[in-house]
Design an enzyme around this catalytic site. Structure first.
Site, mmCIF file in Angstrom:
data_model
loop_
_atom_site.group_PDB
_atom_site.id
_atom_site.type_symbol
_atom_site.label_atom_id
_atom_site.label_comp_id
_atom_site.label_asym_id
_atom_site.label_seq_id
_atom_site.Cartn_x
_atom_site.Cartn_y
_atom_site.Cartn_z
ATOM 1 N N THR A 108 46.823 50.884 46.382
ATOM 2 C CA THR A 108 46.656 49.529 46.926
ATOM 3 C C THR A 108 47.864 48.711 46.473
ATOM 4 O O THR A 108 48.782 49.246 45.836
ATOM 5 C CB THR A 108 45.374 48.870 46.369
ATOM 6 O OG1 THR A 108 45.566 48.648 44.965
ATOM 7 C CG2 THR A 108 44.147 49.738 46.605
ATOM 8 N N GLU A 125 34.460 41.000 30.733
ATOM 9 C CA GLU A 125 34.077 39.879 31.608
ATOM 10 C C GLU A 125 32.636 40.000 32.095
ATOM 11 O O GLU A 125 32.052 39.023 32.550
ATOM 12 C CB GLU A 125 35.045 39.768 32.791
ATOM 13 C CG GLU A 125 36.472 39.609 32.299
ATOM 14 C CD GLU A 125 37.457 39.108 33.334
ATOM 15 O OE1 GLU A 125 37.046 38.468 34.306
ATOM 16 O OE2 GLU A 125 38.654 39.381 33.155
ATOM 17 N N TYR A 145 34.464 39.638 40.772
ATOM 18 C CA TYR A 145 35.057 40.781 40.046
ATOM 19 C C TYR A 145 34.114 41.255 38.946
ATOM 20 O O TYR A 145 33.732 42.434 38.903
ATOM 21 C CB TYR A 145 36.411 40.383 39.442
ATOM 22 C CG TYR A 145 36.894 41.336 38.359
ATOM 23 C CD1 TYR A 145 37.146 42.690 38.651
ATOM 24 C CD2 TYR A 145 37.081 40.913 37.036
ATOM 25 C CE1 TYR A 145 37.568 43.571 37.663
ATOM 26 C CE2 TYR A 145 37.504 41.796 36.046
ATOM 27 C CZ TYR A 145 37.741 43.123 36.360
ATOM 28 O OH TYR A 145 38.156 43.992 35.385
#
Ligand code: NAD
Ligand code: TYD
Length: 358
Positions: free
Chosen positions: A43, A141, A165
């Site tokens: 990507t 996170e 995310y």
């Protein structure tokens, strides 16, 4: 130094990205007899150049492909007789997840599910070898945001992700955990704090600031700049993952952190001062004149901090690098390897930049 002498065939997903490519180098240096297979979709964040020096290595194979492609994964597992999966492939940037969450759910949730499911069938066909491992590389996170005086995240902190995310990573962590409890698949999850170092794509805070300083562009600090991150040099993360693969217990989670909590504004100021010292001919000096406060990111987590007691006491791992030394090494890398980052500032990059910073 090698912790295990047993020969492995290790499938590294996302091995052309930032942490993945550092880990591929780390593994090839320390385990020269092991078969290393990199699967990466290339990507915007994946770069085959990151692995250019390994391309001629006999026991190295690069496969361009998607972790959602189940027939491809099944073929690789069988043909390469994979013993260990180190799963890094992900969409990893919070700002991109705010602009477009679809790819995050697809790669992080469906992709991880596809890998786990393929590995489960393969592992059963192999007779459930005990030495197999599926290392799921995740982030701190997933635990959400801390207040200034909250204790650091431990392995039992409840999940409370705030961005698409972190929510998609949380979903993938839960799947990896469930595959151990339901099927005995030897999965291990690691939750790590913010990394920095070589091969970091220049959208994330540290490489973006380094490159903008070199180009004399504004240094966009979100909100009041008081958000705190716990920074870990990527080489330390790689040694922690090596330790977890070799000594970690199946079904466990290990938090990995640098014990280096720094406010964003202090970090950016430190970068400016190091750049003033290390770079010649800066367009703007002192570089801190470029610091510009910009509109905050939606739902911007205030503070992350990792309690890494478990990996220290149970597996004997501690980080080696101080922030100052790690940042020096990182800046020197970006100064010496301008040929690496200049082509990355492409039209797509400029379009992304325009969308986020206006
Ligand atoms: P990155 O964005 O630099 O690299 C991700 C890699 O995955 C790229 O090479 C990309 O091409 C590849 N990829 C993306 N989608 C894919 C797909 N569908 N199939 C195959 N390959 C695909 O990310 P990174 O910063 O190196 O992070 C690696 C892992 O570590 C991620 O799982 C991330 O959540 C985790 N992590 C990152 C940090 C950090 O500070 N960067 C901290 C803790 C955990
Ligand atoms: P980032 O590198 O995106 O990592 P994460 O959000 O996953 O922790 O950002 C690190 C911190 O820096 C985060 O608090 C957001 C902030 N930040 C800025 O202030 N300006 C920027 O241009 C970027 C990319 C991040």
């Amino acid at each position: 130094m090698s912790l295990s002498k047993e020969k492995k065939s290790i499938l590294i997903t996302g091995g052309a990205g930032f942490i993945g490519s550092n880990f591929v180098h780390h593994w090839c240096q320390n385990y020269s007899d092991d078969q290393v297979i990199v699967l990466d979709a290339l990507t915007y964040a994946g770069n085959r150049q990151n692995l250019a020096d390994l391309e001629n290595r006999k026991q190295f194979k690069f496969i361009q492909g998607d972790i959602c492609d189940r027939p491809l994964i099944e073929k690789i597992l069988k043909e390469e007789q994979v013993t260990t999966v180190a799963h890094f492939a992900a969409e990893s940037h919070v700002d991109r997840s705010i602009l477009g969450p679809d790819a995050f759910v697809q790669t992080n949730v469906i992709g991880t599910f596809t890998l786990l499911e393929s590995f489960r069938h393969y592992w059963n066909e192999q007779g459930n070898p005990e030495n197999s491992r599926f290392l799921h590389v995740s982030t701190d996170e997933v635990y959400g945001s801390l207040e200034a005086d909250d204790p650091a995240f431990s392995e039992v902190t409840p999940y409370a992700p705030n961005s698409p995310y972190s929510a998609s990573k949380a979903g993938s962590d839960h799947l990896a955990r469930a595959y151990f409890h339901t099927y005995n698949l030897p999965t291990i999850i690691t939750n790590c704090s913010n990394n920095y170092g070589p091969y970091h794509f220049p959208e994330k805070l540290i490489p973006l600031m380094c490159i903008n300083i070199l180009l004399g562009k504004p240094l966009p600090v979100y909100g009041d700049g008081q958000n705190i991150r716990d920074w870990l040099y990527v080489g330390d993360h790689c040694s922690a993952l090596e330790t977890v693969i070799n000594k970690g217990k199946a079904g466990e989670t290990y938090n990995i952190g640098g014990n280096n909590e720094v406010k964003n504004i202090d970090l950016v100021t430190m970068l400016c001062e190091l750049m003033d010292e290390l770079a010649s001919d800066l367009p703007v000096k002192p570089a801190k004149e470029l610091i510009t406060f910009v509109k905050d990111r939606p739902s911007h987590d205030r503070r992350y901090a990792i309690d890494a007691t478990k990996i220290k006491t149970e597996l004997g791992w501690t980080p080696k690098e101080t922030v100052e030394n790690g940042l020096r090494k990182t800046i020197e890398w970006y100064l010496n390897d301008q040929k690496w980052w200049q082509p990355l500032l492409s039209k797509d990059y400029q379009e992304y930049y325009q969308k986020v910073y206006g």
